[in-house]
Design a protein around this motif. Structure first.
Motif, PDB file in Angstrom:
ATOM      1  N   VAL A 168       8.971 -15.114  -1.813  1.00  0.00           N
ATOM      2  CA  VAL A 168      10.147 -15.725  -1.212  1.00  0.00           C
ATOM      3  C   VAL A 168       9.974 -15.727   0.307  1.00  0.00           C
ATOM      4  N   GLY A 169      10.055 -16.888   0.905  1.00  0.00           N
ATOM      5  CA  GLY A 169       9.912 -16.999   2.352  1.00  0.00           C
ATOM      6  C   GLY A 169       8.495 -17.193   2.836  1.00  0.00           C
ATOM      7  N   PHE A 170       7.540 -17.319   1.941  1.00  0.00           N
ATOM      8  CA  PHE A 170       6.146 -17.507   2.350  1.00  0.00           C
ATOM      9  C   PHE A 170       6.012 -18.798   3.158  1.00  0.00           C
ATOM     10  N   GLY A 171       5.398 -18.682   4.319  1.00  0.00           N
ATOM     11  CA  GLY A 171       5.213 -19.837   5.179  1.00  0.00           C
ATOM     12  C   GLY A 171       6.327 -20.059   6.173  1.00  0.00           C
ATOM     13  N   SER A 172       7.458 -19.361   5.990  1.00  0.00           N
ATOM     14  CA  SER A 172       8.586 -19.541   6.913  1.00  0.00           C
ATOM     15  C   SER A 172       9.065 -18.223   7.506  1.00  0.00           C
ATOM     16  N   ASP A 173       9.133 -17.179   6.696  1.00  0.00           N
ATOM     17  CA  ASP A 173       9.585 -15.877   7.188  1.00  0.00           C
ATOM     18  C   ASP A 173       8.397 -15.043   7.668  1.00  0.00           C
ATOM     19  N   PRO A 174       8.586 -14.220   8.695  1.00  0.00           N
ATOM     20  CA  PRO A 174       7.499 -13.331   9.129  1.00  0.00           C
ATOM     21  C   PRO A 174       7.206 -12.265   8.068  1.00  0.00           C
ATOM     22  N   MET A 175       5.944 -12.102   7.736  1.00  0.00           N
ATOM     23  CA  MET A 175       5.531 -11.100   6.748  1.00  0.00           C
ATOM     24  C   MET A 175       4.400 -10.264   7.335  1.00  0.00           C
ATOM     25  N   ARG A 176       4.658  -9.714   8.496  1.00  0.00           N
ATOM     26  CA  ARG A 176       3.638  -8.969   9.218  1.00  0.00           C
ATOM     27  C   ARG A 176       3.406  -7.594   8.590  1.00  0.00           C
ATOM     28  N   PRO A 177       2.205  -7.038   8.763  1.00  0.00           N
ATOM     29  CA  PRO A 177       1.947  -5.664   8.306  1.00  0.00           C
ATOM     30  C   PRO A 177       2.928  -4.698   8.952  1.00  0.00           C
ATOM     31  N   HIS A 178       3.427  -3.759   8.174  1.00  0.00           N
ATOM     32  CA  HIS A 178       4.452  -2.871   8.718  1.00  0.00           C
ATOM     33  C   HIS A 178       3.856  -1.638   9.388  1.00  0.00           C
ATOM     34  N   ASN A 179       2.576  -1.311   9.087  1.00  0.00           N
ATOM     35  CA  ASN A 179       1.996  -0.081   9.632  1.00  0.00           C
ATOM     36  C   ASN A 179       0.485  -0.260   9.788  1.00  0.00           C
ATOM     37  N   LEU A 180       0.074  -0.723  10.964  1.00  0.00           N
ATOM     38  CA  LEU A 180      -1.343  -0.976  11.205  1.00  0.00           C
ATOM     39  C   LEU A 180      -2.139   0.318  11.324  1.00  0.00           C
ATOM     40  N   THR A 181      -1.465   1.418  11.593  1.00  0.00           N
ATOM     41  CA  THR A 181      -2.164   2.708  11.589  1.00  0.00           C
ATOM     42  C   THR A 181      -2.694   3.025  10.201  1.00  0.00           C
ATOM     43  N   LEU A 182      -1.865   2.808   9.181  1.00  0.00           N
ATOM     44  CA  LEU A 182      -2.331   3.012   7.807  1.00  0.00           C
ATOM     45  C   LEU A 182      -3.485   2.078   7.475  1.00  0.00           C
ATOM     46  N   VAL A 183      -3.404   0.839   7.941  1.00  0.00           N
ATOM     47  CA  VAL A 183      -4.464  -0.134   7.675  1.00  0.00           C
ATOM     48  C   VAL A 183      -5.799   0.356   8.224  1.00  0.00           C
ATOM     49  N   MET A 184      -5.790   0.857   9.444  1.00  0.00           N
ATOM     50  CA  MET A 184      -7.047   1.294  10.059  1.00  0.00           C
ATOM     51  C   MET A 184      -7.566   2.588   9.427  1.00  0.00           C
ATOM     52  N   ILE A 185      -6.664   3.475   9.038  1.00  0.00           N
ATOM     53  CA  ILE A 185      -7.099   4.678   8.309  1.00  0.00           C
ATOM     54  C   ILE A 185      -7.732   4.267   6.974  1.00  0.00           C
ATOM     55  N   GLY A 186      -7.070   3.339   6.279  1.00  0.00           N
ATOM     56  CA  GLY A 186      -7.621   2.872   5.012  1.00  0.00           C
ATOM     57  C   GLY A 186      -8.974   2.220   5.178  1.00  0.00           C
ATOM     58  N   ALA A 187      -9.135   1.393   6.224  1.00  0.00           N
ATOM     59  CA  ALA A 187     -10.429   0.750   6.470  1.00  0.00           C
ATOM     60  C   ALA A 187     -11.505   1.789   6.771  1.00  0.00           C
ATOM     61  N   GLY A 188     -11.143   2.825   7.519  1.00  0.00           N
ATOM     62  CA  GLY A 188     -12.100   3.885   7.806  1.00  0.00           C
ATOM     63  C   GLY A 188     -12.544   4.624   6.554  1.00  0.00           C
ATOM     64  N   LEU A 189     -11.603   4.900   5.664  1.00  0.00           N
ATOM     65  CA  LEU A 189     -11.961   5.560   4.402  1.00  0.00           C
ATOM     66  C   LEU A 189     -12.807   4.649   3.523  1.00  0.00           C
ATOM     67  N   LEU A 190     -12.503   3.364   3.545  1.00  0.00           N
ATOM     68  CA  LEU A 190     -13.326   2.424   2.775  1.00  0.00           C
ATOM     69  C   LEU A 190     -14.762   2.400   3.303  1.00  0.00           C
ATOM     70  N   TRP A 191     -14.921   2.348   4.606  1.00  0.00           N
ATOM     71  CA  TRP A 191     -16.258   2.339   5.192  1.00  0.00           C
ATOM     72  C   TRP A 191     -16.995   3.632   4.859  1.00  0.00           C
ATOM     73  N   PHE A 192     -16.311   4.744   4.969  1.00  0.00           N
ATOM     74  CA  PHE A 192     -16.904   6.041   4.636  1.00  0.00           C
ATOM     75  C   PHE A 192     -17.358   6.062   3.173  1.00  0.00           C
ATOM     76  N   GLY A 193     -16.463   5.662   2.275  1.00  0.00           N
ATOM     77  CA  GLY A 193     -16.803   5.685   0.857  1.00  0.00           C
ATOM     78  C   GLY A 193     -17.857   4.681   0.476  1.00  0.00           C
TER      79      GLY A 193
END
Length: 442
Positions: A192-217
């Motif tokens: 609902v709202g795709f293409g019109s409402d903002p759907m930005r990531p809510h926590n980029l800190t979690l994103v970068m921690i997750g990416a770091g764990l993915l790279w490590f693993g």
């Protein structure tokens, strides 16, 4: 039995297992705050469902004796790992090989969830994980990973007949998951709202921690696929580092020139794009070739994530743009950049087009990628359509606006009531369903 090789395979299995919680953080940070717990649970549940299915029939279906034409292992030959626990495969005990391959199956299923963030019923998704693993992933793993004479005398057709090179899962995991994600995104439709409402990531800190764990693993994911602790694993480790670092730079460069900013989300996404692309190619490319592949993958995936807006499908967290496109880049890259000089596999590898090998390996890579893509898309679409028409796959619009965490789990990712003097309470699902669009979500 080689104890050093066994130790490396078991350690690698643990590293790859950590990637699924890492993926949960990566995906969880990319959604809106009202969806973070559901998004993380969609990854976590695969640890349970696929873990059990793998032990009961998944391993046998993937690596058991072939039922004919390299299409499927016999799911009953090693049901419950019968006859495997006391075996030795290539210097490592059978249970170590089972453990290593189990975590590949788990994360392959979890990857698909990013395409349908915010709008899928959790119970139906849980059912989907078992069905998809059984009908799509386990057969594809047999095609790509089951080599003749390793766990069974006769294995899969892509590995043994077509002779596609896929060292750690560019086709069976990433192209497979990416095509499945596209199919489910089409079945469930747009948020609902795709293409019109903002759907930005809510926590980029979690994103970068997750990416770091993915790279490590991922070092366990790729280097562990050598199934030993020797020179091949070490070379694969270096190629994995080279391609991933270059892909992050490539993504950020494209962002800077296109948008004027280099973002943290772009850095994290570039890391994953590079990891995906080097996965099938990490044994056959030189370090220089790995850097080249990473740069191309980072830029190509950064461009590809915008295709969902051009073509009008809602791939929530860019599973198609990163995993499908990145998997294709890496799989085809072998046919271009594979070399017998200065690569981890050395003389055991083949030469790509740019190293005098002609089109021989390139066409094989292209056919393997295309077959897995079409198979996964068609079968996943059918599974998703049947589930939608029977038990229902998508939550209602009102529930989506209220927030899937409250509706599906009666929880919230961030309980901030005490900061404002309120008591710790949960809004009941019945109340959440009456929330208007203007008052929905945080």
């Amino acid at each position: 039995m080689d104890t050093g090789d066994t130790a490396w395979v078991l350690a690698s299995a643990a590293l790859v297992l950590l990637m699924t919680p890492g993926l949960a953080l990566f995906y969880g940070g990319m959604v809106r705050s009202k969806s973070v717990l559901n998004m993380m649970m969609m990854s976590f549940i695969s640890l349970g469902t696929v873990g059990v299915a793998w032990i009961l029939w998944g391993y046998s279906e993937s690596f058991g004796p072939d039922l004919g034409h390299g299409l499927l292992g016999n799911p009953f030959s090693h049901f419950g790992l019968h006859g495997v626990m006391d075996q030795v495969y290539g210097g490592i005990p059978g249970p170590a090989f089972v453990a290593f391959q189990s975590v590949f199956a788990i994360i392959a299923v979890a990857l698909v969830s990013g395409a349908i963030a915010d709008r899928a019923k959790f119970t139906t998704w849980t059912l989907f994980t078992v069905i998809w693993a059984t009908i799509v992933y386990f057969p594809a793993a047999h095609w790509v990973f089951a080599f003749n004479g390793y766990a069974a005398n006769t294995g899969g057709w892509i590995a043994n007949n077509l002779k596609v090179i896929d060292f750690a899962g560019g086709t069976a995991i990433h192209i497979n998951a990416g095509a499945a994600g596209l199919a489910l995104a089409l079945v469930l439709g747009k948020r609902v709202g795709f293409g019109s409402d903002p759907m930005r990531p809510h926590n980029l800190t979690l994103v970068m921690i997750g990416a770091g764990l993915l790279w490590f693993g991922w070092f366990g994911f790729n280097a562990g696929s050598a199934l030993g602790s020797g020179a091949l694993a070490a070379g694969v480790w270096i190629d994995t580092l080279a391609a991933t670092a270059a892909a992050m730079l490539g993504w950020l460069l494209l962002e800077k020139f296109r948008d004027g900013h280099a973002t943290s989300l772009g850095a994290a996404s570039g890391v994953v794009a590079g990891l995906v692309a080097i996965t099938p190619a990490c044994s056959t490319l030189s370090p220089i070739g790995s850097i080249a592949l990473g740069l191309v993958a980072g830029m190509t995936c950064a461009w590809a994530v915008g295709l969902k807006h051009r073509f009008g499908f809602d791939d929530s967290l860019d599973v198609v743009g990163v995993h499908l496109v990145g998997g294709i880049v890496g799989t085809l890259g072998i046919g271009l950049l594979a070399t017998t000089t200065n690569s981890p596999a050395g003389s055991a590898s083949v030469s790509g087009l740019f190293y005098g090998g002609g089109l021989n390996q390139l066409w094989r890579q292209a056919v393997g990628a295309a077959v897995v893509l079409v198979f996964s898309f068609v079968v996943t679409y059918a599974i998703g359509w049947v589930l939608q028409k029977t038990v229902g796959f998508r939550i209602t619009e009102d529930d989506e606006m209220a927030g899937i965490d409250q509706i599906e789990h009666v929880e919230t990712g961030y309980d901030l009531g005490h900061l404002f003097g309120g008591s710790r309470t949960h809004r009941a699902p019945q109340q959440a369903r009456t929330t208007t669009k203007e008052g929905a979500g945080v």
